[in-house]
Design a protein around this motif. Structure first.
Motif, PDB file in Angstrom:
ATOM      1  N   VAL A  91       0.844  -1.200   0.000  1.00 53.95           N
ATOM      2  CA  VAL A  91       0.000   0.000   0.000  1.00 53.95           C
ATOM      3  C   VAL A  91       0.876   1.246   0.000  1.00 53.95           C
ATOM      4  O   VAL A  91       0.526   2.276  -0.568  1.00 53.95           O
ATOM      5  N   VAL A  92       2.046   1.160   0.591  1.00 56.57           N
ATOM      6  CA  VAL A  92       2.957   2.295   0.705  1.00 56.57           C
ATOM      7  C   VAL A  92       3.771   2.490  -0.574  1.00 56.57           C
ATOM      8  O   VAL A  92       4.299   3.580  -0.816  1.00 56.57           O
ATOM      9  N   LEU A 142       6.915   5.801  -4.526  1.00 60.07           N
ATOM     10  CA  LEU A 142       7.240   6.143  -5.911  1.00 60.07           C
ATOM     11  C   LEU A 142       6.894   7.597  -6.234  1.00 60.07           C
ATOM     12  O   LEU A 142       7.470   8.186  -7.144  1.00 60.07           O
ATOM     13  N   ALA A 143       5.960   8.174  -5.493  1.00 58.09           N
ATOM     14  CA  ALA A 143       5.539   9.554  -5.754  1.00 58.09           C
ATOM     15  C   ALA A 143       6.439  10.589  -5.091  1.00 58.09           C
ATOM     16  O   ALA A 143       6.358  11.773  -5.417  1.00 58.09           O
ATOM     17  N   LEU A 156      14.445   2.819  -2.307  1.00 55.23           N
ATOM     18  CA  LEU A 156      13.245   2.841  -1.478  1.00 55.23           C
ATOM     19  C   LEU A 156      12.183   1.858  -1.962  1.00 55.23           C
ATOM     20  O   LEU A 156      11.695   1.047  -1.167  1.00 55.23           O
ATOM     21  N   PRO A 157      11.796   1.853  -3.242  1.00 55.05           N
ATOM     22  CA  PRO A 157      10.834   0.840  -3.695  1.00 55.05           C
ATOM     23  C   PRO A 157      11.372  -0.585  -3.546  1.00 55.05           C
ATOM     24  O   PRO A 157      10.624  -1.505  -3.233  1.00 55.05           O
ATOM     25  N   ALA A 158      12.662  -0.779  -3.742  1.00 54.72           N
ATOM     26  CA  ALA A 158      13.254  -2.110  -3.587  1.00 54.72           C
ATOM     27  C   ALA A 158      13.137  -2.597  -2.142  1.00 54.72           C
ATOM     28  O   ALA A 158      12.886  -3.780  -1.897  1.00 54.72           O
ATOM     29  N   ILE A 159      13.295  -1.699  -1.203  1.00 54.35           N
ATOM     30  CA  ILE A 159      13.159  -2.060   0.208  1.00 54.35           C
ATOM     31  C   ILE A 159      11.721  -2.482   0.508  1.00 54.35           C
ATOM     32  O   ILE A 159      11.488  -3.472   1.211  1.00 54.35           O
ATOM     33  N   ILE A 160      10.770  -1.758  -0.026  1.00 50.67           N
ATOM     34  CA  ILE A 160       9.362  -2.071   0.214  1.00 50.67           C
ATOM     35  C   ILE A 160       8.998  -3.425  -0.400  1.00 50.67           C
ATOM     36  O   ILE A 160       8.311  -4.237   0.220  1.00 50.67           O
ATOM     37  N   VAL A 161       9.468  -3.690  -1.599  1.00 54.29           N
ATOM     38  CA  VAL A 161       9.191  -4.979  -2.241  1.00 54.29           C
ATOM     39  C   VAL A 161       9.883  -6.105  -1.479  1.00 54.29           C
ATOM     40  O   VAL A 161       9.312  -7.184  -1.284  1.00 54.29           O
TER      41      VAL A 161
END
Length: 70
Positions: free
Chosen positions: A20-21, A26-27, A35-40
């Motif tokens: 959800v984050v 990404l925005a 940052l997106p890699a950490i979330i995934v």
């Protein structure tokens, strides 16, 4: 709390809906590509943990006394 409710609580407590984050990350202007890699990666770890929970939690619930008649 019966066994089904206990399992639901355990799974809800262990996962956090990190995908959800992801759109928010990404925005963010100038956000590092990491940052997106950490979330995934966090999501993948949660999925692996859920697979482990599927094996462990029913065994834990079998050891608890049945409290439905109280």
């Amino acid at each position: 709390m019966n066994a089904e409710e206990g399992r639901t609580l355990a799974f809800s407590a262990a996962t956090r809906n990190s995908l959800v984050v992801l759109p928010l990350a990404l925005a963010v202007p100038g956000a590092a590509p990491i940052l997106p890699a950490i979330i995934v990666a966090q999501t993948l770890i949660e999925l692996i943990a859920e697979l482990i929970f599927i094996r462990i939690i029913p065994g834990l619930g079998a050891k608890l006394p049945d409290r439905r008649n109280r």
